[in-house]
Design a protein around this motif. Structure first.
Motif, PDB file in Angstrom:
ATOM      1  N   LEU A  47     -26.218  14.904  73.663  1.00  0.00           N
ATOM      2  CA  LEU A  47     -26.334  13.868  72.638  1.00  0.00           C
ATOM      3  C   LEU A  47     -26.180  12.479  73.261  1.00  0.00           C
ATOM      4  CD1 LEU A  47     -24.314  15.372  69.640  1.00  0.00           C
ATOM      5  CD2 LEU A  47     -26.795  15.157  69.841  1.00  0.00           C
ATOM      6  N   GLY A  48     -25.259  12.379  74.220  1.00  0.00           N
ATOM      7  CA  GLY A  48     -25.044  11.097  74.880  1.00  0.00           C
ATOM      8  C   GLY A  48     -26.237  10.633  75.687  1.00  0.00           C
ATOM      9  N   SER A  49     -27.043  11.585  76.162  1.00  0.00           N
ATOM     10  CA  SER A  49     -28.248  11.228  76.925  1.00  0.00           C
ATOM     11  C   SER A  49     -29.488  11.224  76.035  1.00  0.00           C
ATOM     12  CB  SER A  49     -28.430  12.189  78.104  1.00  0.00           C
ATOM     13  OG  SER A  49     -28.510  13.530  77.666  1.00  0.00           O
ATOM     14  N   GLU A  50     -29.271  11.231  74.712  1.00  0.00           N
ATOM     15  CA  GLU A  50     -30.325  11.121  73.699  1.00  0.00           C
ATOM     16  C   GLU A  50     -31.268  12.314  73.664  1.00  0.00           C
ATOM     17  OE1 GLU A  50     -32.277   7.329  73.480  1.00  0.00           O
ATOM     18  OE2 GLU A  50     -30.490   6.237  74.078  1.00  0.00           O
ATOM     19  N   HIS A  51     -30.786  13.468  74.085  1.00  0.00           N
ATOM     20  CA  HIS A  51     -31.534  14.708  73.900  1.00  0.00           C
ATOM     21  C   HIS A  51     -30.953  15.370  72.641  1.00  0.00           C
ATOM     22  CE1 HIS A  51     -32.288  14.288  78.407  1.00  0.00           C
ATOM     23  NE2 HIS A  51     -33.441  14.073  77.793  1.00  0.00           N
ATOM     24  N   ARG A  52     -31.444  14.907  71.501  1.00  0.00           N
ATOM     25  CA  ARG A  52     -30.805  15.203  70.228  1.00  0.00           C
ATOM     26  C   ARG A  52     -30.782  16.684  69.893  1.00  0.00           C
ATOM     27  NH1 ARG A  52     -32.429  13.571  64.078  1.00  0.00           N
ATOM     28  NH2 ARG A  52     -34.540  13.785  64.881  1.00  0.00           N
ATOM     29  N   SER A  60     -36.044   7.974  69.780  1.00  0.00           N
ATOM     30  CA  SER A  60     -35.953   7.402  71.114  1.00  0.00           C
ATOM     31  C   SER A  60     -36.954   8.066  72.057  1.00  0.00           C
ATOM     32  CB  SER A  60     -34.539   7.577  71.677  1.00  0.00           C
ATOM     33  OG  SER A  60     -34.301   8.926  72.019  1.00  0.00           O
ATOM     34  N   SER A  61     -37.344   7.331  73.077  1.00  0.00           N
ATOM     35  CA  SER A  61     -38.279   7.875  74.065  1.00  0.00           C
ATOM     36  C   SER A  61     -37.646   9.038  74.820  1.00  0.00           C
ATOM     37  CB  SER A  61     -38.705   6.777  75.047  1.00  0.00           C
ATOM     38  OG  SER A  61     -37.569   6.209  75.689  1.00  0.00           O
ATOM     39  N   ALA A  62     -36.312   8.989  75.007  1.00  0.00           N
ATOM     40  CA  ALA A  62     -35.623  10.082  75.709  1.00  0.00           C
ATOM     41  C   ALA A  62     -35.705  11.374  74.909  1.00  0.00           C
ATOM     42  CB  ALA A  62     -34.169   9.708  75.960  1.00  0.00           C
ATOM     43  N   ALA A  63     -35.581  11.258  73.569  1.00  0.00           N
ATOM     44  CA  ALA A  63     -35.651  12.445  72.725  1.00  0.00           C
ATOM     45  C   ALA A  63     -37.043  13.061  72.729  1.00  0.00           C
ATOM     46  CB  ALA A  63     -35.247  12.101  71.300  1.00  0.00           C
ATOM     47  N   LEU A  64     -38.056  12.231  72.895  1.00  0.00           N
ATOM     48  CA  LEU A  64     -39.431  12.725  72.906  1.00  0.00           C
ATOM     49  C   LEU A  64     -39.818  13.338  74.241  1.00  0.00           C
ATOM     50  CD1 LEU A  64     -41.174   9.830  70.967  1.00  0.00           C
ATOM     51  CD2 LEU A  64     -40.729  12.143  70.134  1.00  0.00           C
ATOM     52  N   ALA A  65     -39.061  13.028  75.298  1.00  0.00           N
ATOM     53  CA  ALA A  65     -39.360  13.562  76.629  1.00  0.00           C
ATOM     54  C   ALA A  65     -38.587  14.850  76.870  1.00  0.00           C
ATOM     55  CB  ALA A  65     -39.007  12.523  77.691  1.00  0.00           C
ATOM     56  N   GLY A  66     -38.899  15.528  77.970  1.00  0.00           N
ATOM     57  CA  GLY A  66     -38.208  16.756  78.326  1.00  0.00           C
ATOM     58  C   GLY A  66     -36.893  16.476  79.016  1.00  0.00           C
ATOM     59  N   ALA A  67     -36.246  17.556  79.477  1.00  0.00           N
ATOM     60  CA  ALA A  67     -34.934  17.425  80.110  1.00  0.00           C
ATOM     61  C   ALA A  67     -34.994  16.596  81.387  1.00  0.00           C
ATOM     62  CB  ALA A  67     -34.368  18.806  80.410  1.00  0.00           C
TER      63      ALA A  67
END
Length: 359
Positions: free
Chosen positions: A172-177, A225-232
């Protein structure tokens, strides 16, 4: 004879080994009971009693090092563990855990991680070594490495709540929701009513509604966020890419704010009903998107929650996960009225076969 022995003991003329009148195992057990009671200095005395007679007693040395850490005597703990590992690299995973923790306590995170990695060469299936490595990496700001360590920990012990919650928080902190949301959800299945659950549950609810807000009477805003739309790995199309699922979750959340967007579905009357509908929609969407997906979350968490939804356990999960909300009467009333549903869900969850594929 007895009086003579006592006299010699008083004069220090009897070897220490002869002074050990009780079995070492019994004294060590007494020490561990004192440790569990928080009486660390007394525990140290018991281990030293054993070591006075048996200087090489590995169990007593291991327990002494653990107790020194509890007393913030990290340098002494590290010294003991270093000698134990040097004498026998296969001494046991717990010694490597204590060794790494002592180095962490000495503010030497890089050395601590190296110790955990050394231990994993001999004990690759030790979830505690993976977990402790993750804790150290998280503190050092090594986010990708920490996430990987916590993933390895939960893969080896699906019931280790601390690994799930730490994994969820880092994601969550790295925006991977969605990966973080699923890990946090698993934590709340395992530990729904603890003080940690009270602390972390609001983060789950916030994540479910992240980026969706009403901006006017007939206007709803969706921000992802762009981070959530991207992969790990930060690249679109890479492992654990949840971009499409992010869109589906946000749209379903928006629909619950505007009944005109959610025709045929009764609007929720409170926050928990909203959560039930949101989570159901998420799990159904993940099931539809799961084919040919790759990544740890897709392989590990997604099948569990997709099956949970298919079996109709969505409400039981949602209310159990929110059971720490003692000030929410709708939650407590539902739990009181549906104990069998919760019990059946918990039994299914307990017996669920987690995948062995760690990719």
């Amino acid at each position: 004879m007895k009086n003579l022995l006592l006299l010699l003991l008083a004069l220090g003329l009897v070897p220490v080994a002869l002074a050990q009148t009780r079995p070492a195992r019994e004294v060590i057990e007494e020490g561990t009971n004192l440790f569990d009671a928080g009486k660390y200095d007394e525990a140290v005395a018991r281990y030293q009693e054993v070591l006075a007679a048996e200087p090489g007693n590995v169990v007593a040395l291991s327990e002494l090092a653990l107790t020194y850490n509890a007393l913030d005597r990290h340098a002494e703990a590290a010294d003991i563990c270093k000698k134990l590992v040097k004498a026998d690299p296969r001494v046991g995973p717990s010694v490597y855990v204590t060794y790494g923790n002592s180095l962490d306590g000495l503010k030497k995170p890089a050395e601590a991680v190296r110790v955990y990695e050394q231990g994993l060469k001999y004990f690759p299936n030790s979830y505690m070594l993976h977990f402790n490595a993750g804790v150290t990496q998280a503190r050092a700001g090594q986010v990708p490495a920490g996430i990987t360590s916590f993933q390895q920990a939960v893969a080896r012990n699906p019931n280790h709540a601390s690994s799930h919650v730490n994994l969820g928080l880092m994601q969550l902190g790295s925006e991977h929701r969605i990966p973080g949301l699923l890990a946090l959800s698993r934590f709340l299945v395992l530990e729904p009513r603890s003080p940690r659950a009270v602390q972390r549950l609001p983060m789950l609810d916030k994540a479910m509604n992240l980026g969706v807000s009403r901006t006017g009477k007939n206007a709803i805003s969706i921000n992802i966020s762009s981070a959530a739309l991207a992969g790990a790995n930060g690249k679109e199309g890479g492992p654990d890419n949840f971009g499409p699922a992010e869109m589906l979750l946000s749209i379903s959340s928006a629909a619950l704010l505007d009944s005109s967007l959610n025709k045929g579905v009764p609007p929720p009357t409170n926050a928990i009903e909203r959560f039930v509908q949101q989570f159901s929609s998420l799990c159904k969407g993940l099931g539809e998107l799961a084919d040919n997906q790759k990544g740890f979350t897709w392989n590990y968490y997604v099948p569990y929650f997709v099956e949970l939804e298919k079996k109709g356990f969505g409400p039981a999960f949602a209310y159990l996960a929110h059971s720490s909300q003692t000030d929410a009467p709708e939650v407590q009333q539902w739990l009181a009225a549906h104990p069998n549903e919760v019990a059946v869900f918990q039994e299914w969850s307990k017996n669920y076969e987690w995948p062995k594929d760690l990719k």
